[in-house]
Design an enzyme around this catalytic site. Sequence first.
Site, PDB file in Angstrom:
ATOM      1  N   GLU A  48       0.787  -1.291  -0.107  1.00 20.27           N
ATOM      2  CA  GLU A  48       0.090   0.163  -0.007  1.00 20.27           C
ATOM      3  C   GLU A  48       0.916   1.258   0.021  1.00 20.27           C
ATOM      4  O   GLU A  48       2.017   1.183   0.607  1.00 20.27           O
ATOM      5  CB  GLU A  48      -0.998  -0.062   1.218  1.00 20.27           C
ATOM      6  CG  GLU A  48      -1.914   1.197   1.338  1.00 20.27           C
ATOM      7  CD  GLU A  48      -2.740   0.959   2.390  1.00 20.27           C
ATOM      8  OE1 GLU A  48      -2.805   0.163   3.310  1.00 20.27           O
ATOM      9  OE2 GLU A  48      -3.775   1.970   2.326  1.00 20.27           O
ATOM     10  N   ASN A 193     -12.284  -1.506  -1.040  1.00 24.56           N
ATOM     11  CA  ASN A 193     -11.698  -2.111   0.229  1.00 24.56           C
ATOM     12  C   ASN A 193     -12.372  -1.471   1.540  1.00 24.56           C
ATOM     13  O   ASN A 193     -12.566  -0.418   1.794  1.00 24.56           O
ATOM     14  CB  ASN A 193     -10.172  -1.377   0.227  1.00 24.56           C
ATOM     15  CG  ASN A 193      -9.198  -1.790   1.587  1.00 24.56           C
ATOM     16  OD1 ASN A 193      -8.900  -2.718   1.768  1.00 24.56           O
ATOM     17  ND2 ASN A 193      -9.162  -0.589   2.439  1.00 24.56           N
ATOM     18  N   GLU A 194     -12.500  -2.452   2.556  1.00 26.73           N
ATOM     19  CA  GLU A 194     -13.064  -2.280   3.541  1.00 26.73           C
ATOM     20  C   GLU A 194     -14.349  -1.355   3.597  1.00 26.73           C
ATOM     21  O   GLU A 194     -14.330  -0.282   4.237  1.00 26.73           O
ATOM     22  CB  GLU A 194     -12.261  -1.577   4.685  1.00 26.73           C
ATOM     23  CG  GLU A 194     -10.984  -2.841   5.014  1.00 26.73           C
ATOM     24  CD  GLU A 194     -10.112  -2.630   6.219  1.00 26.73           C
ATOM     25  OE1 GLU A 194     -10.398  -1.601   6.920  1.00 26.73           O
ATOM     26  OE2 GLU A 194      -9.503  -3.439   6.629  1.00 26.73           O
ATOM     27  N   TYR A 270      -6.638  -9.051  11.355  1.00 27.85           N
ATOM     28  CA  TYR A 270      -5.281  -8.894  11.907  1.00 27.85           C
ATOM     29  C   TYR A 270      -5.185  -9.689  13.125  1.00 27.85           C
ATOM     30  O   TYR A 270      -6.222  -9.775  14.026  1.00 27.85           O
ATOM     31  CB  TYR A 270      -5.134  -7.193  12.128  1.00 27.85           C
ATOM     32  CG  TYR A 270      -4.692  -6.575  10.494  1.00 27.85           C
ATOM     33  CD1 TYR A 270      -3.462  -6.945  10.288  1.00 27.85           C
ATOM     34  CD2 TYR A 270      -5.667  -6.176   9.876  1.00 27.85           C
ATOM     35  CE1 TYR A 270      -3.102  -6.011   9.119  1.00 27.85           C
ATOM     36  CE2 TYR A 270      -5.484  -5.496   8.761  1.00 27.85           C
ATOM     37  CZ  TYR A 270      -4.095  -5.466   8.078  1.00 27.85           C
ATOM     38  OH  TYR A 270      -3.975  -4.978   7.043  1.00 27.85           O
ATOM     39  N   GLU A 325      -6.139  -9.284   3.745  1.00 28.56           N
ATOM     40  CA  GLU A 325      -5.039  -8.468   4.700  1.00 28.56           C
ATOM     41  C   GLU A 325      -5.128  -9.387   6.173  1.00 28.56           C
ATOM     42  O   GLU A 325      -6.144  -9.773   6.597  1.00 28.56           O
ATOM     43  CB  GLU A 325      -5.821  -7.144   5.007  1.00 28.56           C
ATOM     44  CG  GLU A 325      -5.566  -6.170   4.058  1.00 28.56           C
ATOM     45  CD  GLU A 325      -6.059  -4.666   4.420  1.00 28.56           C
ATOM     46  OE1 GLU A 325      -5.844  -4.340   5.433  1.00 28.56           O
ATOM     47  OE2 GLU A 325      -6.487  -3.952   3.538  1.00 28.56           O
ATOM     48  N   GLN A 374       2.194  -6.181   5.628  1.00 32.59           N
ATOM     49  CA  GLN A 374       2.222  -5.823   4.337  1.00 32.59           C
ATOM     50  C   GLN A 374       3.876  -6.256   3.793  1.00 32.59           C
ATOM     51  O   GLN A 374       4.567  -6.415   4.607  1.00 32.59           O
ATOM     52  CB  GLN A 374       2.133  -3.992   4.084  1.00 32.59           C
ATOM     53  CG  GLN A 374       0.685  -3.707   4.497  1.00 32.59           C
ATOM     54  CD  GLN A 374       0.263  -2.320   3.710  1.00 32.59           C
ATOM     55  OE1 GLN A 374       0.949  -1.742   3.180  1.00 32.59           O
ATOM     56  NE2 GLN A 374      -0.928  -2.053   4.167  1.00 32.59           N
TER      57      GLN A 374
HETATM   58  O1  AHR Z   1      -2.876  -2.511   6.456  1.00 28.89           O
HETATM   59  C1  AHR Z   1      -3.346  -1.397   6.856  1.00 28.89           C
HETATM   60  C2  AHR Z   1      -4.880  -0.954   6.683  1.00 28.89           C
HETATM   61  O2  AHR Z   1      -5.644  -1.735   7.454  1.00 28.89           O
HETATM   62  C3  AHR Z   1      -5.380  -1.092   5.400  1.00 28.89           C
HETATM   63  O3  AHR Z   1      -5.169   0.129   4.652  1.00 28.89           O
HETATM   64  C4  AHR Z   1      -6.834  -1.180   5.668  1.00 28.89           C
HETATM   65  O4  AHR Z   1      -7.504  -1.721   4.620  1.00 28.89           O
HETATM   66  C5  AHR Z   1      -6.697  -1.887   7.016  1.00 28.89           C
HETATM   67  O5  AHR Z   1      -7.564  -1.366   7.697  1.00 28.89           O
END
Ligand code: AHR
Length: 521
Positions: A48, A193-194, A270, A325, A374
């Site tokens: 990103e 995205n999201e 995450y 992600e 990432q």
């Molecule tokens: O990876 C960092 C951020 O986490 C991304 O931009 C977003 O999609 C997520 O919330």
Amino acid sequence: MRAFLIGFGFTVIALSAPAAAAEKAHLSVDASRAGAKIDRNIFGQFAEHLGQGIYEGIWVGPDSAIPNTRGIRNDVVAALRALKVPNVRWPGGCFADDYHWQKGVGSQRVVTLNPNWGGVVEPNAFGTDEFMDFLDQIGSDAYVSINVGSGTPREAAEWLEYMTAAEPTTLAQDRARNGHRAPYTIGFLGIGNESWACGGNMTADYYLDQLKIYTRFVRNFNPAQEGDRHMLKIAVGPGDGTTEWTETIMKAWQKHDWSWDFDGLSIHNYTVPHWPPSFASAEFGVSEYSQILKTTLAMEDLVKRQSAVMDKYDPQKKVALAVDEWGAWYAPLPGTNPAFLVQQNSLRDAILASLNLNIFARHADRVRMANIAQMINVLQAMIMTDKEKMLLTPTYYAFKMYVPFQDAAFVPVAFDAGTYTHGDTSLPRLDAIAAKDKSGKLWLEITNLDPDQPADIEASLAGFTAKSAAGETLTAPAVDSVNTFAAPGTVVPKPVPVEVKSGKLALRVAPKSVTVVSLEP
Ligand code: AHR
């Protein structure tokens, strides 16, 4: 049968030697039941425009003193080539729904700001053509996320025309003028995205309407991408453990007609015990190690829960679950810009990566794509840079060890994982997966989560006669061991002695380790 002792030419240790305090574990590997393909795309990456993920991490510009090819740093390219990165998701993340592609092509780049990530200047020097050049250099497929939040269907449609039109349309001619006459190939297209948060705070119903419009009008014109090579469209899925979003999207998909469609539904997950992230990425102890691994194992339930809803509307599993992600998200490293999401990467992260990759592999029939967050300098990175210096992280080495699992057939492994307990945190002591590659080799991965005890593994190999075997282990002195620019070789894979005797495999796996064994038929 004769015993084969293989250790990359190192001294081989007799496996019957007394094993002080080693746990014993039996694995039953059934190679006669090779199943779903472990899609290589589960080893995907995410890059990103965030902190130094792109600028410095990939792009230094053609005039940089850092060795580069057309502005893209050579050391990073060489390191990534060795990972056989199947796809790279770009330009975001939250950045994607603020990104306007026209500002990043041609000779006059528009300088903007990056409001999501610290409000820093975005030079747009790295745009579509640089991204495609980067993919070409590392040998990877494009996963382009289009702007649904602040863009329009027309803007996205024109981006695709710029990238993929073979005919001499004005946009295709622009592309040729910018150095690429042939249309680009786009492996994957992310539709936002999201969208439930930074992508526009949409409800599932509102997003569904957008999805129908974007998948109808945003077309790939590359004639080489018809049939099997068609561009897979990935819809935004839920951002938490709930299933309402997935219900809404999948229910509609079940009844879709020719006018709209998608091929994958994403989830983001995450490893972060609490928001905002507060766990340190360096200098932590066994307690934090155990809590983070416990948290990461929740991926299994999440995948199962979302898959169950998908199974209801798509029993043939046509739609992939794309975990686009995932990874550990810790407190920002002291002294860094908190908006740049810089964190250290330790042995714990390599183990965390292996546990997640194993979960994806066990669900290979549904999970056919995943992108760790990432790739460089951001969150759970493969690579860290400091100007001209480059460092490979423990997570990088874990990914490297898993390369043979790309597109191999999943092979079931039965075992009693045992339990490791620290305070009030209990973890499975062991994890393992196996796979058979196209050349007929069998691969076995064993993760020992126990930070103190080695494990003596004996594996029976049904449906496979092993002539020889070799193994590699990734471990280090402490759970928080890291590679640094001064000491880059602290956490690197090393050969491990393995033995094949009477049709069984035997080896000792070190505490807190990731081990991969190859078995030759
Ligand atoms: O990876 C960092 C951020 O986490 C991304 O931009 C977003 O999609 C997520 O919330």
